[in-house]
Design a protein around this motif. Structure first.
Motif, PDB file in Angstrom:
ATOM      1  N   VAL A  84      10.149 -12.281  -8.184  1.00  0.00           N
ATOM      2  CA  VAL A  84       9.328 -11.246  -8.336  1.00  0.00           C
ATOM      3  C   VAL A  84       8.451 -11.475  -9.622  1.00  0.00           C
ATOM      4  CG1 VAL A  84       9.579  -8.758  -9.280  1.00  0.00           C
ATOM      5  CG2 VAL A  84      11.495  -9.770  -8.122  1.00  0.00           C
ATOM      6  N   SER A  85       7.124 -11.027  -9.299  1.00  0.00           N
ATOM      7  CA  SER A  85       6.196 -11.351 -10.281  1.00  0.00           C
ATOM      8  C   SER A  85       5.668  -9.769 -10.817  1.00  0.00           C
ATOM      9  CB  SER A  85       5.006 -11.799  -9.692  1.00  0.00           C
ATOM     10  OG  SER A  85       4.378 -11.075  -8.855  1.00  0.00           O
ATOM     11  N   LEU A  86       5.234  -9.601 -12.175  1.00  0.00           N
ATOM     12  CA  LEU A  86       4.837  -8.568 -12.921  1.00  0.00           C
ATOM     13  C   LEU A  86       3.512  -8.499 -13.329  1.00  0.00           C
ATOM     14  CD1 LEU A  86       5.106  -5.414 -13.724  1.00  0.00           C
ATOM     15  CD2 LEU A  86       6.528  -6.216 -15.750  1.00  0.00           C
ATOM     16  N   VAL A  87       2.481  -7.689 -12.939  1.00  0.00           N
ATOM     17  CA  VAL A  87       1.252  -7.799 -13.611  1.00  0.00           C
ATOM     18  C   VAL A  87       0.849  -6.557 -13.937  1.00  0.00           C
ATOM     19  CG1 VAL A  87      -1.144  -8.360 -13.068  1.00  0.00           C
ATOM     20  CG2 VAL A  87       0.669  -9.930 -11.875  1.00  0.00           C
ATOM     21  N   THR A  88       0.554  -6.243 -15.230  1.00  0.00           N
ATOM     22  CA  THR A  88      -0.031  -5.132 -15.746  1.00  0.00           C
ATOM     23  C   THR A  88      -1.285  -5.225 -16.217  1.00  0.00           C
ATOM     24  OG1 THR A  88       0.794  -5.703 -17.804  1.00  0.00           O
ATOM     25  CG2 THR A  88       2.300  -4.646 -16.454  1.00  0.00           C
ATOM     26  N   LYS A  89      -2.015  -4.074 -16.381  1.00  0.00           N
ATOM     27  CA  LYS A  89      -3.352  -3.994 -16.769  1.00  0.00           C
ATOM     28  C   LYS A  89      -3.498  -2.765 -17.628  1.00  0.00           C
ATOM     29  CE  LYS A  89      -8.320  -3.991 -15.537  1.00  0.00           C
ATOM     30  NZ  LYS A  89      -9.293  -3.921 -14.320  1.00  0.00           N
ATOM     31  N   GLY A  90      -4.102  -2.755 -18.963  1.00  0.00           N
ATOM     32  CA  GLY A  90      -4.392  -1.605 -19.692  1.00  0.00           C
ATOM     33  C   GLY A  90      -3.340  -1.547 -20.537  1.00  0.00           C
ATOM     34  N   SER A  91      -3.170  -0.333 -21.479  1.00  0.00           N
ATOM     35  CA  SER A  91      -2.210  -0.102 -22.302  1.00  0.00           C
ATOM     36  C   SER A  91      -1.068   0.732 -21.589  1.00  0.00           C
ATOM     37  CB  SER A  91      -2.823   0.550 -23.722  1.00  0.00           C
ATOM     38  OG  SER A  91      -1.669   1.038 -24.545  1.00  0.00           O
ATOM     39  N   PRO A  92       0.296   0.447 -21.826  1.00  0.00           N
ATOM     40  CA  PRO A  92       1.304   1.177 -21.450  1.00  0.00           C
ATOM     41  C   PRO A  92       1.580   2.370 -21.998  1.00  0.00           C
ATOM     42  CG  PRO A  92       2.287  -0.706 -22.267  1.00  0.00           C
ATOM     43  CD  PRO A  92       0.797  -0.788 -22.597  1.00  0.00           C
ATOM     44  N   GLU A  93       0.837   3.000 -23.044  1.00  0.00           N
ATOM     45  CA  GLU A  93       1.219   4.116 -23.847  1.00  0.00           C
ATOM     46  C   GLU A  93       0.770   5.294 -22.928  1.00  0.00           C
ATOM     47  OE1 GLU A  93       2.391   4.302 -26.875  1.00  0.00           O
ATOM     48  OE2 GLU A  93       2.602   2.096 -27.140  1.00  0.00           O
ATOM     49  N   PRO A  95      -6.834   7.148 -11.077  1.00  0.00           N
ATOM     50  CA  PRO A  95      -5.341   7.390 -11.510  1.00  0.00           C
ATOM     51  C   PRO A  95      -4.643   6.265 -11.782  1.00  0.00           C
ATOM     52  CG  PRO A  95      -5.609   8.075  -9.099  1.00  0.00           C
ATOM     53  CD  PRO A  95      -7.020   7.490  -9.529  1.00  0.00           C
ATOM     54  N   LEU A  96      -3.641   6.229 -12.363  1.00  0.00           N
ATOM     55  CA  LEU A  96      -2.888   5.109 -12.610  1.00  0.00           C
ATOM     56  C   LEU A  96      -2.247   4.524 -11.526  1.00  0.00           C
ATOM     57  CD1 LEU A  96      -0.389   4.884 -15.617  1.00  0.00           C
ATOM     58  CD2 LEU A  96       0.509   4.549 -13.156  1.00  0.00           C
ATOM     59  N   VAL A  97      -2.231   3.496 -11.235  1.00  0.00           N
ATOM     60  CA  VAL A  97      -1.750   2.716 -10.019  1.00  0.00           C
ATOM     61  C   VAL A  97      -0.588   1.838 -10.222  1.00  0.00           C
ATOM     62  CG1 VAL A  97      -2.228   1.311  -7.973  1.00  0.00           C
ATOM     63  CG2 VAL A  97      -3.948   2.570  -9.139  1.00  0.00           C
ATOM     64  N   TRP A 131       5.037  -5.472   3.223  1.00  0.00           N
ATOM     65  CA  TRP A 131       5.308  -4.253   2.974  1.00  0.00           C
ATOM     66  C   TRP A 131       4.962  -3.623   1.509  1.00  0.00           C
ATOM     67  CZ3 TRP A 131       7.679  -0.567   6.518  1.00  0.00           C
ATOM     68  CH2 TRP A 131       7.870   0.573   5.781  1.00  0.00           C
ATOM     69  N   MET A 132       3.997  -2.594   1.648  1.00  0.00           N
ATOM     70  CA  MET A 132       3.499  -2.132   0.261  1.00  0.00           C
ATOM     71  C   MET A 132       4.013  -0.692   0.044  1.00  0.00           C
ATOM     72  SD  MET A 132      -0.421  -1.779  -0.939  1.00  0.00           S
ATOM     73  CE  MET A 132      -0.379  -0.150   0.047  1.00  0.00           C
ATOM     74  N   LEU A 133       4.422  -0.611  -1.230  1.00  0.00           N
ATOM     75  CA  LEU A 133       4.643   0.964  -1.845  1.00  0.00           C
ATOM     76  C   LEU A 133       3.672   0.995  -3.015  1.00  0.00           C
ATOM     77  CD1 LEU A 133       8.202   1.966  -2.626  1.00  0.00           C
ATOM     78  CD2 LEU A 133       6.294   2.247  -4.460  1.00  0.00           C
ATOM     79  N   ARG A 134       3.012   2.236  -2.808  1.00  0.00           N
ATOM     80  CA  ARG A 134       1.977   2.481  -3.730  1.00  0.00           C
ATOM     81  C   ARG A 134       1.800   4.064  -4.253  1.00  0.00           C
ATOM     82  NH1 ARG A 134      -3.439   0.390  -4.845  1.00  0.00           N
ATOM     83  NH2 ARG A 134      -4.836   1.968  -5.199  1.00  0.00           N
ATOM     84  N   ALA A 135       1.840   4.136  -5.622  1.00  0.00           N
ATOM     85  CA  ALA A 135       1.934   5.474  -6.114  1.00  0.00           C
ATOM     86  C   ALA A 135       0.611   5.543  -7.201  1.00  0.00           C
ATOM     87  CB  ALA A 135       3.261   5.612  -6.917  1.00  0.00           C
ATOM     88  N   GLU A 136      -0.050   6.557  -6.931  1.00  0.00           N
ATOM     89  CA  GLU A 136      -1.326   6.943  -7.970  1.00  0.00           C
ATOM     90  C   GLU A 136      -1.019   8.148  -8.749  1.00  0.00           C
ATOM     91  OE1 GLU A 136      -4.578   7.234  -5.681  1.00  0.00           O
ATOM     92  OE2 GLU A 136      -4.669   4.910  -4.769  1.00  0.00           O
ATOM     93  N   LEU A 137      -0.910   8.205  -9.980  1.00  0.00           N
ATOM     94  CA  LEU A 137      -0.450   9.350 -10.927  1.00  0.00           C
ATOM     95  C   LEU A 137      -1.668   9.667 -11.788  1.00  0.00           C
ATOM     96  CD1 LEU A 137       2.898   7.832 -11.967  1.00  0.00           C
ATOM     97  CD2 LEU A 137       2.420   9.274 -10.148  1.00  0.00           C
ATOM     98  N   PRO A 138      -2.030  10.874 -11.847  1.00  0.00           N
ATOM     99  CA  PRO A 138      -3.240  11.301 -12.848  1.00  0.00           C
ATOM    100  C   PRO A 138      -2.881  10.809 -14.261  1.00  0.00           C
ATOM    101  CG  PRO A 138      -1.958  13.079 -12.176  1.00  0.00           C
ATOM    102  CD  PRO A 138      -1.393  12.031 -11.319  1.00  0.00           C
ATOM    103  N   ARG A 139      -3.856  10.241 -14.766  1.00  0.00           N
ATOM    104  CA  ARG A 139      -3.770   9.907 -16.323  1.00  0.00           C
ATOM    105  C   ARG A 139      -3.843  11.241 -17.035  1.00  0.00           C
ATOM    106  NH1 ARG A 139      -3.860   5.106 -18.129  1.00  0.00           N
ATOM    107  NH2 ARG A 139      -4.688   5.779 -20.193  1.00  0.00           N
ATOM    108  N   PRO A 140      -2.802  11.427 -17.958  1.00  0.00           N
ATOM    109  CA  PRO A 140      -2.934  12.576 -18.969  1.00  0.00           C
ATOM    110  C   PRO A 140      -4.189  12.366 -19.814  1.00  0.00           C
ATOM    111  CG  PRO A 140      -0.811  11.984 -19.001  1.00  0.00           C
ATOM    112  CD  PRO A 140      -1.478  11.021 -18.068  1.00  0.00           C
ATOM    113  N   ILE A 141      -4.917  13.558 -20.254  1.00  0.00           N
ATOM    114  CA  ILE A 141      -6.178  13.495 -20.967  1.00  0.00           C
ATOM    115  C   ILE A 141      -5.760  12.828 -22.421  1.00  0.00           C
ATOM    116  CG2 ILE A 141      -7.860  14.684 -22.295  1.00  0.00           C
ATOM    117  CD1 ILE A 141      -7.747  16.672 -20.043  1.00  0.00           C
TER     118      ILE A 141
END
Length: 415
Positions: free
Chosen positions: A307-316, A356-358, A401-411
């Motif tokens: 398993v590989s994990l790649v993140t981009k941006g701040s997780p706050e 949105p956050l992906v 197989w891909m699982l994808r969720a897009e979540l709006p970023r809170p202001i």
């Protein structure tokens, strides 16, 4: 509301509305015996008119001729009797009895000595109470107008004296106004109380519906959390146990067994937390602490998956969004470990900087699946929809197989 579209809500017939007892013994008696009350009103209107008519002389002048009083009074008396009989059904046919009372008034005016009648007062009151104030005023205006037009016309032609015509018109007008004013007051109050009671019943029904929908949503939320905990934890435990049984290295088997025990303890602690909420009765289910996506990734790696994990941006992120991200990663990895055990690579990508956050999980061990998503995928779709986002999953070609969720970023968390 997500997840509650198929919930059946039982609606009470009359709610739990409790009304005080109506005041007055007489008022309660009339309310319980409307037919008896209408019969008394009909007799009250009939007897005085008949008694007054019987006291007149033996003759009456009509168009200059001499006829017996009985012949002169017969049409008016018959109309009076018929109208009083109709009063028994005045609540059902208020307009009919009002028209009948105008006919009686016209017949009385044709007599040289008109008889005072309370019919128009009763029928105007009835029309205002059981139809509407507008209908009462309109009908009264038309009725008195017809009576006045006929009286003035006959007075101009000499068929009636002006005194008889004016007395008949004013008498009916005054009685009609008295009945209409009282009826409008009583009718408006009656309709207001009916509207208040109807609104109260509607509020009770809406309260029960909201309570049942909220309970159903809470049950589905608990079921979703239970599924995520049990499914992920057991999948990891099973993989670790199978790995421990398959390896011949005692140290690796021991490490796998310890990892399985830690995973089981963590799941047991979360289960106890939720069960404690359920035992507390009305206590709301507070969201658990956000899950670090690195934790389910580490658990999948310990179970033998690449398993590989790649993140981009701040997780706050706000707790609700961060919790959803962790659950999506957890369920995506669980789905891959259960349904793609031969996958050689599982890639997890989280783009915190996107709007949105992906969150995306891709594995290369896809197999032909069913069109009906499992409970876990439906739960992830509900999580994303609850936050105003979107979710999709499916084959993307090349055995992936891909699982994808897009979540709006809170202001407040936007950078």
């Amino acid at each position: 509301m997500p997840g509650t579209s198929g919930t059946e809500v039982a609606v009470p017939a009359d709610g739990d509305l409790r009304l005080p007892r109506p005041p007055g013994v007489i008022r309660r008696f009339w309310a319980r015996h409307p037919l008896f009350a209408d019969i008394l009103i009909a007799l009250f209107c009939l007897f005085p008119a008949l008694a007054q008519a019987s006291t007149y002389g033996s003759t009456s002048a009509v168009d200059g001729g001499q006829i017996t009083a009985a012949v002169a009074w017969t049409p008016a008396v018959l109309a009076m009797i018929a109208t009083c009989v109709l009063l028994v059904w005045r609540r059902r046919w208020p307009m009919l009895v009002f028209v009948a009372s105008i006919v009686v008034a016209v017949l009385y005016m044709l007599l040289t000595e008109p008889v005072a009648s309370f019919l128009i007062a009763v029928t105007a009151y009835t029309l205002a109470v059981y139809r509407s104030a507008r209908a009462c005023w309109t009908a009264l205006g038309i009725g008195i107008g017809v009576l006045a037009l006929l009286g003035v016309s006959m007075s101009l032609t000499g068929a009636l004296s002006w005194g008889t015509s004016i007395n008949a018109i004013l008498g009916e007008l005054v009685l009609g106004l008295i009945g209409a004013l009282i009826g409008v007051n009583v009718g408006n109050r009656k309709r207001y109380m009916e509207a208040v009671l109807a609104r109260s019943r509607q509020l009770l029904v809406e309260r029960d519906q909201h309570a049942q929908l909220a309970a159903a949503a809470e049950r589905e939320r608990i079921a979703r959390e239970m599924h995520d905990i049990v499914s992920h934890s057991l999948t990891v435990v099973v993989a670790l146990s199978e790995g421990a049984a398959a390896t011949g290295d005692p140290d690796r088997a021991r490490d796998a067994s310890l990892a399985a025990a830690d995973t089981a303890r963590s799941a047991l602690a979360e289960m106890r937390s939720m069960l404690g909420v359920l035992r507390a009765g009305d206590a709301p289910l507070e969201p658990a602490a956000p899950i670090d996506p690195a934790e389910p990734v580490a658990a999948a790696r310990s179970a033998g998956f690449t398993v590989s994990l790649v993140t981009k941006g701040s997780p706050e992120l706000p707790p609700a969004v961060a919790f959803a991200v962790g659950r999506i990663v957890q369920e995506g990895l669980t789905n891959a470990m259960r349904h793609a055990p031969k996958a050689t690579a599982i890639d997890v990508r989280i783009d915190y900087a996107a709007d949105p956050l992906v969150v995306e999980i891709v594995n290369d061990g896809a197999s032909t699946g069913t069109d009906d998503p499992g409970f876990g995928l439906r739960g992830l779709a509900e999580r994303a929809a609850h936050l105003g986002g979107s979710f999709r999953s499916g084959a993307v070609g090349g055995g992936r197989w891909m699982l994808r969720a897009e979540l709006p970023r809170p202001i407040e968390s936007a950078s």
